[in-house]
Design a protein around this motif. Structure first.
Motif, PDB file in Angstrom:
ATOM      1  N   ARG A   1       0.824  -1.216   0.000  1.00 51.45           N
ATOM      2  CA  ARG A   1       0.000   0.000   0.000  1.00 51.45           C
ATOM      3  C   ARG A   1       0.859   1.267   0.000  1.00 51.45           C
ATOM      4  O   ARG A   1       0.466   2.284  -0.547  1.00 51.45           O
ATOM      5  N   GLU A   2       2.023   1.169   0.616  1.00 51.16           N
ATOM      6  CA  GLU A   2       2.949   2.315   0.617  1.00 51.16           C
ATOM      7  C   GLU A   2       3.480   2.588  -0.791  1.00 51.16           C
ATOM      8  O   GLU A   2       3.713   3.726  -1.171  1.00 51.16           O
TER       9      GLU A   2
ATOM     10  N   VAL B   1      -2.883  14.694   6.879  1.00 49.55           N
ATOM     11  CA  VAL B   1      -3.407  13.324   6.969  1.00 49.55           C
ATOM     12  C   VAL B   1      -2.529  12.373   6.147  1.00 49.55           C
ATOM     13  O   VAL B   1      -2.238  11.258   6.580  1.00 49.55           O
ATOM     14  N   GLY B   2      -2.081  12.859   4.986  1.00 51.20           N
ATOM     15  CA  GLY B   2      -1.205  12.040   4.134  1.00 51.20           C
ATOM     16  C   GLY B   2       0.050  11.621   4.879  1.00 51.20           C
ATOM     17  O   GLY B   2       0.496  10.472   4.788  1.00 51.20           O
TER      18      GLY B   2
ATOM     19  N   LEU C   1       0.308  11.213   7.998  1.00 48.39           N
ATOM     20  CA  LEU C   1      -0.067  10.218   9.016  1.00 48.39           C
ATOM     21  C   LEU C   1      -0.292   8.840   8.401  1.00 48.39           C
ATOM     22  O   LEU C   1       0.020   7.821   9.012  1.00 48.39           O
ATOM     23  N   LEU C   2      -0.844   8.866   7.189  1.00 43.18           N
ATOM     24  CA  LEU C   2      -1.235   7.603   6.562  1.00 43.18           C
ATOM     25  C   LEU C   2      -0.100   6.891   5.833  1.00 43.18           C
ATOM     26  O   LEU C   2      -0.100   5.667   5.727  1.00 43.18           O
ATOM     27  N   PHE C   3       0.831   7.683   5.303  1.00 45.39           N
ATOM     28  CA  PHE C   3       1.884   7.074   4.486  1.00 45.39           C
ATOM     29  C   PHE C   3       3.269   7.511   4.971  1.00 45.39           C
ATOM     30  O   PHE C   3       3.529   8.714   5.090  1.00 45.39           O
ATOM     31  N   ASP C   4       4.135   6.529   5.219  1.00 46.98           N
ATOM     32  CA  ASP C   4       5.488   6.831   5.690  1.00 46.98           C
ATOM     33  C   ASP C   4       6.280   7.612   4.655  1.00 46.98           C
ATOM     34  O   ASP C   4       7.181   8.375   4.991  1.00 46.98           O
TER      35      ASP C   4
ATOM     36  N   PHE D   1       5.288   9.899   2.600  1.00 44.34           N
ATOM     37  CA  PHE D   1       4.652  11.161   2.196  1.00 44.34           C
ATOM     38  C   PHE D   1       5.562  12.337   2.537  1.00 44.34           C
ATOM     39  O   PHE D   1       5.991  12.495   3.676  1.00 44.34           O
TER      40      PHE D   1
ATOM     41  N   GLN E   1      -3.121  13.235  16.761  1.00 40.67           N
ATOM     42  CA  GLN E   1      -3.059  13.583  15.334  1.00 40.67           C
ATOM     43  C   GLN E   1      -4.179  12.887  14.561  1.00 40.67           C
ATOM     44  O   GLN E   1      -4.791  13.478  13.677  1.00 40.67           O
TER      45      GLN E   1
ATOM     46  N   ALA F   1      -7.203  14.829  12.672  1.00 41.20           N
ATOM     47  CA  ALA F   1      -7.368  14.656  11.223  1.00 41.20           C
ATOM     48  C   ALA F   1      -8.829  14.800  10.822  1.00 41.20           C
ATOM     49  O   ALA F   1      -9.134  15.131   9.674  1.00 41.20           O
TER      50      ALA F   1
ATOM     51  N   TYR G   1      -9.111   7.576   0.654  1.00 43.43           N
ATOM     52  CA  TYR G   1      -7.714   7.959   0.910  1.00 43.43           C
ATOM     53  C   TYR G   1      -7.188   7.178   2.114  1.00 43.43           C
ATOM     54  O   TYR G   1      -6.060   6.694   2.107  1.00 43.43           O
TER      55      TYR G   1
ATOM     56  N   ALA H   1      -6.925   3.375   1.316  1.00 45.53           N
ATOM     57  CA  ALA H   1      -5.788   2.987   0.467  1.00 45.53           C
ATOM     58  C   ALA H   1      -4.517   2.785   1.284  1.00 45.53           C
ATOM     59  O   ALA H   1      -3.553   2.203   0.800  1.00 45.53           O
ATOM     60  N   SER H   2      -4.529   3.275   2.515  1.00 37.11           N
ATOM     61  CA  SER H   2      -3.348   3.129   3.367  1.00 37.11           C
ATOM     62  C   SER H   2      -3.540   1.978   4.356  1.00 37.11           C
ATOM     63  O   SER H   2      -4.648   1.737   4.823  1.00 37.11           O
ATOM     64  N   ALA H   3      -2.436   1.326   4.678  1.00 33.46           N
ATOM     65  CA  ALA H   3      -2.502   0.240   5.671  1.00 33.46           C
ATOM     66  C   ALA H   3      -2.803   0.803   7.063  1.00 33.46           C
ATOM     67  O   ALA H   3      -3.221   0.083   7.957  1.00 33.46           O
ATOM     68  N   LYS H   4      -2.585   2.112   7.228  1.00 36.29           N
ATOM     69  CA  LYS H   4      -2.787   2.718   8.550  1.00 36.29           C
ATOM     70  C   LYS H   4      -4.177   3.346   8.709  1.00 36.29           C
ATOM     71  O   LYS H   4      -4.476   3.886   9.774  1.00 36.29           O
ATOM     72  N   GLY H   5      -4.971   3.311   7.651  1.00 38.00           N
ATOM     73  CA  GLY H   5      -6.250   4.013   7.655  1.00 38.00           C
ATOM     74  C   GLY H   5      -7.204   3.581   8.760  1.00 38.00           C
ATOM     75  O   GLY H   5      -7.749   4.417   9.489  1.00 38.00           O
TER      76      GLY H   5
ATOM     77  N   MET I   1      -6.114   4.584  12.143  1.00 36.85           N
ATOM     78  CA  MET I   1      -6.300   6.021  12.364  1.00 36.85           C
ATOM     79  C   MET I   1      -7.735   6.319  12.794  1.00 36.85           C
ATOM     80  O   MET I   1      -7.966   7.083  13.738  1.00 36.85           O
TER      81      MET I   1
END
Lengths: 298, 218
Positions: free
Chosen positions: A76-77, A100-101, A103-106, A108, B6, B10, B79, B82-86, B89
């Motif tokens: 996903r990354e 947010v980006g 936070l979600l993606f390393d 980014f 955080q 968000a 959005y 699509a992330s593994a962390k979604g 979060m």
């Protein structure tokens, strides 16, 4: 296909909806190239992108990412995905997408995101306009630009862009093509782009490989140059129209004569007719293939 | 902790929302409680504060998590999906939101308790305090129900309707229970606390299930 490495390999991929089924026995997306997914509305392009991006998980079959990568987080990354739906929370501001980006993606890069917003004329330089619009107040084109900035601000290995050109103006489409070309070039064979489009003519100069889908199935695929050798554009006189219609892959008659697309291997059958041939554009090939398989009544 | 905050922030529509939630809202509640004592009887204020808090929390949630788990809204989560962390979060944001609310409820309870003690010159009006805690716990439970509805229905009119309907309920519930069943108010509080805990846990579980379902048929 030539002996080329794949970035994505799909096998026996199936996904059913009411009245629609995606069924792909095998599909390989070449590594280091830009691949266009072409098809009419409802062909299954967005569904396929949802499955690849991991935003839909209810399917059967196998998707092999980056030649055997199994770590879901890493996959996903490495994929930069944009969609045609809302994508962001509507009450987010443009800068908030960046927060947010991160936070979600390393991978980014917030600075790069801000720079891209300015480059794409989404945001004016610091101090000029402090008040930012919410995502819900942006036009479709502007929202797509924000999506593109959020994806290009990451260090990904594959872009997965669902109809990125549709809401964009011609100038921005040209810019998008340049950005994709630059992305592929910087990757030095390691980065790939896979995008769906209805704007085939605009995106042709950034398309190396094309996949044409109809009714949930892949009906044609290949490198653009190979496809241009496989198909030939033909124009002829009205007198030959009836005979030619039985030979041509796609056929269209007008008051001056006829034109269509012919499979190169069938070209001999047109011998004796007064026809002119030329190399077709990807757009012409795509329309011909879609016409051949569509259930749309002409 | 930073990651948790955080994740919660968000979901804030604007950065000034932090000021509203962490400063303006608590300050206004204090001002209302202490300033209100110039105009109203202490008893009126004690019973009014939880209901005001219920209304404010509903209003805040309409701007923060409004309809995020509503049917058909999975697209706006793409959005994050699509992330593994979604999912993590979203989970963290929901948890922090409830911890923040629980803290505010506890602070309100403590402030009102201490203020009423001071007002009575150190002697506790036990009946009034019990009544206050009944209203507070019932408001907390109704708050959890209201927020649950607000988060799964993406319609502002319905959201306001839910809020208005629930606003008068804490007082009615207490009156009905004490009159009809002659229940000890201590037990009423306990029942509402249990219902509140079940409702909050159920809500987080349900909302996370809705987020997970977004990965399956839209």
């Amino acid at each position: 296909m030539m002996n080329i490495e794949s970035i994505l390999t799909m096998r026996n991929l199936k996904k059913k909806f009411k009245g629609f089924a995606l069924d792909i026995p095998e599909l390989i997306i070449p590594k280091g190239f830009s691949t266009a997914l072409i098809g009419e509305n409802g062909a299954g392009k967005s569904t396929l992108f949802h499955l690849i991006s991991g935003t839909r998980l209810d399917y059967t079959g196998e998707i092999d990412y980056f030649q055997g990568e199994k770590d879901e987080k890493k996959i996903r990354e490495l994929i930069g995905y944009t969609s045609t739906s809302g994508y962001f929370m509507p009450n987010w501001s443009i800068s908030q997408v960046g927060n947010v980006g991160a936070l979600l993606f390393d991978n980014f890069d917030e600075e790069r995101y801000q720079a891209l917003l300015q480059e794409l004329a989404v945001k004016e330089p610091e101090g000029k306009n402090k008040k930012e619009k919410r995502i819900s107040k942006l036009s479709d084109g502007m929202r797509m630009k924000v999506m593109l900035a959020s994806v290009f601000a990451r260090d990904t290995r594959m872009l997965l862009l669902d109809e990125p050109a549709s809401p964009l103006d011609p100038l921005m489409r040209d810019k998008l093509c340049a950005m994709i070309r630059e992305y592929i070039h910087q990757g030095a064979g390691e980065k790939s782009a896979f995008f769906s489009t209805h704007n085939i003519a605009d995106m042709e100069n950034v398309t190396d490989y094309a996949i044409i889908m109809e009714k949930g199935q892949v009906v044609e695929q290949g490198f653009v140059e190979e496809l241009k050798e496989k198909y030939v554009a033909v124009k002829g006189e009205s007198g030959d129209a009836e005979k030619a219609s039985r030979i041509l892959f796609s056929f269209q008659q007008n008051s001056f004569g006829f034109e269509g697309i012919c499979l190169a291997k069938e070209l001999d059958k047109l011998a004796g007719m007064d026809v002119a041939t030329e190399v077709p554009t990807l757009s012409q090939i795509s329309v011909a293939v879609m016409k051949h398989y569509t259930s749309l009544q002409s | 902790m930073k990651k948790y905050l955080q994740s919660y922030h968000a979901f804030f529509p604007r950065s000034y929302m932090k000021w509203i939630i962490y400063l303006v809202y608590p300050a206004s509640m204090f001002a209302l409680f202490f300033g209100g004592q110039l105009l109203f009887d202490m008893m009126v204020l004690m019973l009014m504060m939880p209901t005001v808090m219920l209304a404010v929390e509903c209003m805040i949630d309409m701007f923060v998590f409004s309809g995020f788990a509503a049917k058909g809204n999975a697209g706006r989560m793409e959005y994050m999906m699509a992330s593994a962390k979604g999912r993590g979060m979203v989970n963290r944001a929901l948890a922090v939101d409830w911890i923040r609310r629980l803290l505010y409820l506890l602070v309100l309870a403590a402030v009102v308790y201490v203020a009423s003690l001071a007002k009575q010159g150190g002697e506790l009006d036990e009946m009034l305090i019990k009544l206050f805690f009944c209203v507070l716990t019932s408001a907390a439970f109704l708050m959890s129900v209201a927020l649950w509805i607000i988060r799964v229905i993406d319609n502002r009119a319905v959201q306001y309707g839910v809020m208005y309907m629930l606003l008068s309920l804490p007082a009615w519930v207490i009156m009905l229970l004490t009159k009809q069943f002659e229940m000890d108010m201590k037990w009423i509080c306990l029942v509402f606390i249990v219902l509140f805990v079940i409702s909050v846990a159920g809500q987080i579980w349900f909302l996370m299930k809705k987020v997970k379902e977004g990965y399956y048929d839209a």
